[in-house]
Design a protein around this motif. Sequence first.
Motif, PDB file in Angstrom:
ATOM      1  N   HIS A 171       0.821  -1.208   0.000  1.00 28.34           N
ATOM      2  CA  HIS A 171       0.000   0.000   0.000  1.00 28.34           C
ATOM      3  C   HIS A 171       0.861   1.266   0.000  1.00 28.34           C
ATOM      4  O   HIS A 171       0.481   2.279  -0.596  1.00 28.34           O
ATOM      5  N   TYR A 174       3.145   0.959  -3.891  1.00 30.48           N
ATOM      6  CA  TYR A 174       2.664   0.550  -5.215  1.00 30.48           C
ATOM      7  C   TYR A 174       2.814   1.661  -6.255  1.00 30.48           C
ATOM      8  O   TYR A 174       2.804   1.402  -7.470  1.00 30.48           O
ATOM      9  N   HIS A 175       2.966   2.915  -5.810  1.00 30.94           N
ATOM     10  CA  HIS A 175       3.120   4.033  -6.746  1.00 30.94           C
ATOM     11  C   HIS A 175       4.432   3.960  -7.513  1.00 30.94           C
ATOM     12  O   HIS A 175       4.592   4.643  -8.525  1.00 30.94           O
ATOM     13  N   LEU A 211      -3.970  -2.848  -6.733  1.00 33.00           N
ATOM     14  CA  LEU A 211      -3.812  -1.579  -6.018  1.00 33.00           C
ATOM     15  C   LEU A 211      -3.711  -0.412  -6.993  1.00 33.00           C
ATOM     16  O   LEU A 211      -4.295   0.660  -6.769  1.00 33.00           O
ATOM     17  N   ARG A 212      -2.978  -0.598  -8.069  1.00 36.25           N
ATOM     18  CA  ARG A 212      -2.815   0.475  -9.046  1.00 36.25           C
ATOM     19  C   ARG A 212      -4.113   0.761  -9.795  1.00 36.25           C
ATOM     20  O   ARG A 212      -4.457   1.924 -10.055  1.00 36.25           O
ATOM     21  N   ASP A 214      -7.125   0.238  -8.580  1.00 39.21           N
ATOM     22  CA  ASP A 214      -8.013   0.894  -7.613  1.00 39.21           C
ATOM     23  C   ASP A 214      -7.670   2.381  -7.486  1.00 39.21           C
ATOM     24  O   ASP A 214      -8.561   3.230  -7.386  1.00 39.21           O
ATOM     25  N   HIS A 215      -6.370   2.695  -7.449  1.00 37.12           N
ATOM     26  CA  HIS A 215      -5.947   4.101  -7.392  1.00 37.12           C
ATOM     27  C   HIS A 215      -6.444   4.852  -8.623  1.00 37.12           C
ATOM     28  O   HIS A 215      -6.983   5.969  -8.516  1.00 37.12           O
ATOM     29  N   ARG A 218     -10.206   5.566  -8.490  1.00 35.34           N
ATOM     30  CA  ARG A 218     -10.543   6.670  -7.596  1.00 35.34           C
ATOM     31  C   ARG A 218     -10.198   8.017  -8.222  1.00 35.34           C
ATOM     32  O   ARG A 218     -10.973   8.973  -8.157  1.00 35.34           O
ATOM     33  N   ALA A 219      -9.026   8.097  -8.837  1.00 36.80           N
ATOM     34  CA  ALA A 219      -8.596   9.367  -9.420  1.00 36.80           C
ATOM     35  C   ALA A 219      -9.454   9.749 -10.621  1.00 36.80           C
ATOM     36  O   ALA A 219      -9.800  10.924 -10.800  1.00 36.80           O
ATOM     37  N   GLN A 234       0.911   8.568 -11.160  1.00 39.56           N
ATOM     38  CA  GLN A 234       0.639   8.587  -9.720  1.00 39.56           C
ATOM     39  C   GLN A 234       0.173   7.220  -9.216  1.00 39.56           C
ATOM     40  O   GLN A 234       0.359   6.903  -8.040  1.00 39.56           O
ATOM     41  N   ALA A 235      -0.438   6.419 -10.092  1.00 40.08           N
ATOM     42  CA  ALA A 235      -0.923   5.100  -9.696  1.00 40.08           C
ATOM     43  C   ALA A 235       0.164   4.031  -9.749  1.00 40.08           C
ATOM     44  O   ALA A 235      -0.049   2.912  -9.275  1.00 40.08           O
TER      45      ALA A 235
END
Length: 276
Positions: A171, A174-175, A211-212, A214-215, A218-219, A234-235
């Motif tokens: 978490h 992952y960026h 995770l990426r 999901d990011h 959201r964005a 950013q993801a």
Amino acid sequence: MPVVATDTVDLTWSRCAGQLSTRTKAHTARAEVEFVVAVIDLAEVLPASGRYTPGAMTLFDTARPAQLMIESPRTMLILRANREAVAEKSRHGRDLFGAATVEVPASAAAVITGFLASIVELTVREPRNAQTLAEHTPGLLAAAIDIATGHDRPASGRDTDLQRELTAFLHANYHNPDLTVDDVAAALLVSRRTLFRIVGSDGVAGRLRRLRIDHARRALRRYPDRPITLIAAQAGFRDERTLYRTFRREEAMTPAEFRAYATTHENHPGLQACGS
């Protein structure tokens, strides 16, 4: 209306007419909060006690498209819990059961149903205590997931600690598009073999990919004017093309299509409880 509601869960006891509820990709695109929904068919009333005996118990992951078919009027017990709260307690983490639905074995379903039905009954006499008990049901759903997916043997204390450390590290990092399996193993002070054993069937790459994605979801939903190239960076994607290819494979739509749904529709109703 829920008979018990907290910040993370709501529990409903309803009589449902025959119906088909469908959750599509468009619904998941517009969702700001996802849930794990347990739907329990209360098969029949026991004459002596007036209690219901449990029928089938199905878990739904609202982050994935799904259908719920109720073929005839039934009495249903429906528990809806915040997906993140369940994932924190499941051995599978955010992957949960890796599908839209999973059936819980009858023996475990009977125990869970009895506990949930007791909470419903307790609301009449001691509503505050019922609410306190309900707050712990995300852990109950996490256990149901582990049982339903065949992972009901307790992990060792060390494995449990490593799984928590792995989740926290992924978490936080992952960026970084250059993150490798060796980097993760080194951070956890374990060998690659141990890492593969504790990470689960999706592997490190699968966990990072989710995770990426999901990011990015959201964005795309929250920042309609942010360039997709920036969102990709950013993801943790190496470039916009990698985001496009991965997003389309995972979500069955392009990032631009997802953004169009998210910005032109109101939040979805989700898999709703039947009307009482």
